[in-house]
Design an enzyme around this catalytic site. Structure first.
Site, PDB file in Angstrom:
ATOM      1  N   TYR A 158      -5.614  61.554   8.337  1.00 13.32           N
ATOM      2  CA  TYR A 158      -4.222  61.026   9.145  1.00 13.32           C
ATOM      3  C   TYR A 158      -4.098  62.305  10.278  1.00 13.32           C
ATOM      4  O   TYR A 158      -3.077  62.015  10.770  1.00 13.32           O
ATOM      5  CB  TYR A 158      -3.052  60.967   8.511  1.00 13.32           C
ATOM      6  N   GLU A 199      10.905  50.166  -2.257  1.00 18.18           N
ATOM      7  CA  GLU A 199       9.850  50.641  -3.059  1.00 18.18           C
ATOM      8  C   GLU A 199       9.334  52.076  -2.605  1.00 18.18           C
ATOM      9  O   GLU A 199       8.196  52.005  -2.016  1.00 18.18           O
ATOM     10  CB  GLU A 199       8.485  49.782  -2.825  1.00 18.18           C
ATOM     11  N   CYS A 224     -18.994  70.912   2.047  1.00 16.04           N
ATOM     12  CA  CYS A 224     -19.840  70.894   3.012  1.00 16.04           C
ATOM     13  C   CYS A 224     -19.832  70.174   4.240  1.00 16.04           C
ATOM     14  O   CYS A 224     -20.379  69.083   4.372  1.00 16.04           O
ATOM     15  CB  CYS A 224     -21.454  70.583   2.309  1.00 16.04           C
ATOM     16  N   GLY A 241       8.382  53.545   2.484  1.00 19.65           N
ATOM     17  CA  GLY A 241       7.967  54.227   3.776  1.00 19.65           C
ATOM     18  C   GLY A 241       8.819  55.181   4.436  1.00 19.65           C
ATOM     19  O   GLY A 241       8.811  55.794   5.342  1.00 19.65           O
ATOM     20  N   GLY A 283       7.773  55.731  -2.310  1.00 18.50           N
ATOM     21  CA  GLY A 283       6.766  56.395  -2.977  1.00 18.50           C
ATOM     22  C   GLY A 283       6.844  57.970  -2.702  1.00 18.50           C
ATOM     23  O   GLY A 283       7.406  58.717  -3.520  1.00 18.50           O
TER      24      GLY A 283
END
Ligand code: LLP
Length: 426
Positions: free
Chosen positions: A326, A282, A353, A243, A284
């Site tokens: 987001y 962890e 579209c 995070g 990412g």
């Protein structure tokens, strides 16, 4: 003067005397000529630098959260480091298997793993399985019994911490589909269910409070929320999730690995746990986001008098859905003139579209930007390709790796044949 801030570019980025972008001395035009646009280019030296710095930041083990970006070529690089891998579906597991990433170094996540996925994980000898529901605990117990395996489990708990981030990527709060709540006693019950089950081995606890977190205080709260569980069950593994936030915009600054490490280490030290344990983190996004940029070609410029100018590129929400989902912000620049003043406002849109197909609502680019130019958006290495789609049957772009040894294709671009391969022509 509004220039792109260089801190958003990967390590190997530079500009030549004419101000043209180079990645490890390869002119950006070479990428475009060889691979076309849209195109993701990852600087793997930048990734390796992040991995080394994360590993060195504390006495912890680093697991790369592969949902941020996953490819066999990436895993072959990561495998050389003392790094674990978080996979969160049978598909991510399949890629790890294809890359021969050792099962013992995998952490298997997911709030609704199927029996097939769990069976695959046990067969491959996955090192840690993170259980997320009572249903899963009993399902896994049955499968383990049949297989004669003794899987090592982390129990995912919800610490009840509200990290300050977008609601969709907030996970540590009480009202969440993830984890067992600490406050309600569900976490305690789940841990005891695992401990009491002869087919399962309790290895530790897992918590993840969300993504794109800048307030380190949230991590301190996370650890505090786990204190009682840690003292009571003395878990060998304490996995505190990922995070840590990343800068996407000129005025943002990425989270500092050393400060993150200090915050977590200090918070745990303060609990004075009287046994030995292994901390896992962890990340990412922090490993891959800023290592990559996306190149697009400008196809049309549509000026609506007194309103705005739409600049349409040859990709869009299919290769970067984050702005749509987001409302995430990105920068754009003109790689043929990296230092140029970005003095003109554009709305950068894709080719889909859908009016919402926006890459950057209020982008600034040099006034000279015209049709046929290549533009780039930096910091697209995380949750871009991995969340890409084939909306409007637009093929997914290729992914190229570059480092000081040159460039190569990591994932080829999709063709129309690829798009048709699932069809039934009978
Ligand atoms: N561990 C667990 C259990 C996770 O669920 C995640 C992310 C991570 C680690 C890695 O988080 P990171 O270090 O990358 O922030 N698609 C969203 C982000 C979703 C994150 C989901 N879980 C986005 O594009 O912002």
């Amino acid at each position: 003067m509004n220039q792109l801030s260089r801190h958003l570019l990967p390590l190997g980025a530079s500009s030549d005397d004419e101000g043209r972008l180079k990645l490890h001395n390869v002119d950006f035009e070479e990428f475009v000529e060889v691979y076309g646009t849209p195109l993701f280019v990852y600087d793997t030296d930048d990734i390796e630098d992040k991995v080394r710095r994360l590993i060195a930041a504390a006495n912890w083990r680093v697991a790369y959260a592969s949902k941020a970006f996953l490819s066999v070529a990436l895993l072959k690089i990561l495998m050389q480091y003392d790094i674990l891998l978080d996979v969160a579906s049978g598909g991510e597991l399949a890629v790890a298997k294809a890359a021969k990433f050792p099962g013992s170094r995998l952490i298997f996540h997911g709030n609704n793993k199927s029996s097939v996925e769990l069976t695959d994980a046990l067969t491959y000898g996955v090192g840690l399985i993170v259980v997320d529901s009572f249903d899963e605990i009993s399902r896994l117990s049955e499968i383990a019994k049949v297989q004669g395996a003794l899987p090592r489990l982390l129990v995912r708990v919800t610490p009840g911490v509200e990290a300050h981030t977008h609601e969709y990527i907030m996970t540590g709060q009480e009202d969440s589909k993830f984890g067992f709540s600490v406050a309600s006693g569900a976490a305690k019950a789940a841990i005891e269910a695992v401990i009491d089950d002869a087919n399962l081995e309790f290895a530790g606890i897992h918590a993840h409070i969300g993504s794109q977190i800048f307030l380190l205080e949230s991590y301190r709260k996370e650890v505090e929320a786990l204190a009682l569980l840690l003292r009571t069950y003395r878990p060998e593994v304490i996995n505190l999730g990922g995070g840590i936030g990343v800068a996407y915009l000129n005025d943002e600054e990425s989270g500092d690995f050393e400060r993150w490490a200090r915050t977590l280490t200090k918070s745990i030290d303060e609990l004075n746990l009287d046994y030995s344990y292994q901390v896992i983190v962890e990340p990412g996004r922090a490993i891959v986001a800023s290592s990559a940029l996306t190149f697009y070609t400008v196809g049309t410029l549509k000026e609506i008098e007194g309103i705005r100018t739409y600049l349409a590129v040859d990709g869009g929400m299919s290769d970067n859905p984050r702005p749509v989902i987001y409302d995430s912000g990105y920068e754009a620049f003109l790689p043929r003139d990296l230092g140029a003043d970005r003095d003109r406002n554009f709305r950068i849109v894709g080719k889909h579209c859908e009016s919402g197909d926006v890459i950057i609502k209020d982008a600034y680019l040099p006034g000279s930007t015209s049709v046929g130019d290549v533009i780039a958006t930096p910091v697209t290495g995380a949750y871009g390709y991995s969340m890409a789609s084939n909306y409007n049957r637009v093929p997914r772009p290729p992914v190229v790796f570059v480092n000081s040894n040159g460039h190569r294709l990591a994932i080829r671009g999709e063709t129309y044949d690829d798009l048709l391969r699932l069809e039934n022509f009978d």
